[in-house]
Design an enzyme around this catalytic site. Sequence first.
Site: not given
Ligand SMILES: NC(=O)c1ccc[n+]([C@@H]2O[C@H](COP(=O)([O-])OP(=O)(O)OC[C@H]3O[C@@H](n4cnc5c(N)ncnc54)[C@H](O)[C@@H]3O)[C@@H](O)[C@H]2O)c1
Length: 361
Positions: A135, A195, A198, A222
Amino acid sequence: MTLSQLIRLNMARFQAKTWNTKTMSSKSAKSCFSKSMKPMKQFKRPRISKISVVGAGQVGTAISAMLLLRNLTKNLVILDINYELAQAEALDFQHASAFLNDARVVPCGDSTNSKNSDVVIITAGARPSGKDRSRLAAMQKTVEILKKAVPKLVELSPDATFIIISNPADVMTYAVQRITNLPKHRCFTTGCHLDTVRFRNLIANRLRLPPSQVHGYVIGEHGASAVPVWSSVSIAGIRLNDVVKNLACGDDPENWAKINKQVTTGGLAVAKTKGYTNWAIALTCADIVQAMSGGKGKIACVGTDMKGLSGIQDNVVLSLPCLVTSGGISHVFELPLTDVEQSKLMASANILLEAQCSLSI
Ligand SMILES: NC(=O)c1ccc[n+]([C@@H]2O[C@H](COP(=O)([O-])OP(=O)(O)OC[C@H]3O[C@@H](n4cnc5c(N)ncnc54)[C@H](O)[C@@H]3O)[C@@H](O)[C@H]2O)c1
């Protein structure tokens, strides 16, 4: 005794009872327990009507689905830099609005439609990639996205509560707090709430119990340095630590420590096949929004700047048990930790501090 005398006597007894109850409750409000509950900010939002989800990828779309299915908003904005994607996802939901309590789902490509949101959920960011799916490696790319996107969102919704999902979620929350000056009680991450569920699920599976009936917390990052707090695990008021010898430590005869690894690699196990995780985080995020909506509030391990709490001396964003209410985090709880758990929390804080310091904001 006449009837009216009897009624007066009964009324007097009733009033005395009521008064006693009041006295008891005002005494209990001054309990020593309040020392473990650190107030952050009391800020009541009358109700949540408009929510903007930033990022229409796997996570943003799953969160949108959960918010709509749970009837947590009637006015949802789906925002993505890829406007066509936002438009397609919004339309797909809008077609089924009749099954979603007639919710209105609006696409957005440049923030404008997000104006006056009550809650803004940020999922835009680079997904962890590469062999270790770190991450932290995806970090700077996401900071650049946030630097461009977030100031406008705050300008349009200055009173909104911001929930940061983009990974590394703790460091990104710190970045958003630095970029925007949003107060820490209404700019936080779902952090270790995921977490924690889980952790409880893994314990419940082993004990063949419903996951919702297992209590216990995961705190800190996290991510890889998250700290499962075994001393906090209890079921039906029975502390697991009191009945299992060397629980997840020492010779650990029942091998509970195996769960530590499963908690921190839970996402990886899913993403190995799917390429991403989305359902568990979407439900976690919806749970937090529900805590903010229902008026009841909820204690959950979410992350914000915890300086001054549980031995944290720097401005580090990490998770501790918090009371989440309508406006955001109202209180943080200082969980009693064993010496080992405390030093693991400090190690986690140091890892995060280092990551925060390496950011170029
Ligand atoms: N916190 C958590 O527990 C947790 C869990 C799972 C995923 N995540 C995180 O969530 C994030 C998204 O994951 P995902 O699988 O949806 O990724 P993804 O690539 O499917 O989606 C990301 C989206 O963000 C958009 N984007 C990029 N720049 C942008 C901007 N300036 N304005 C608006 N939209 C914009 C992209 O076009 C894309 O559609 C990642 O950082 C991932 O690691 C966090």
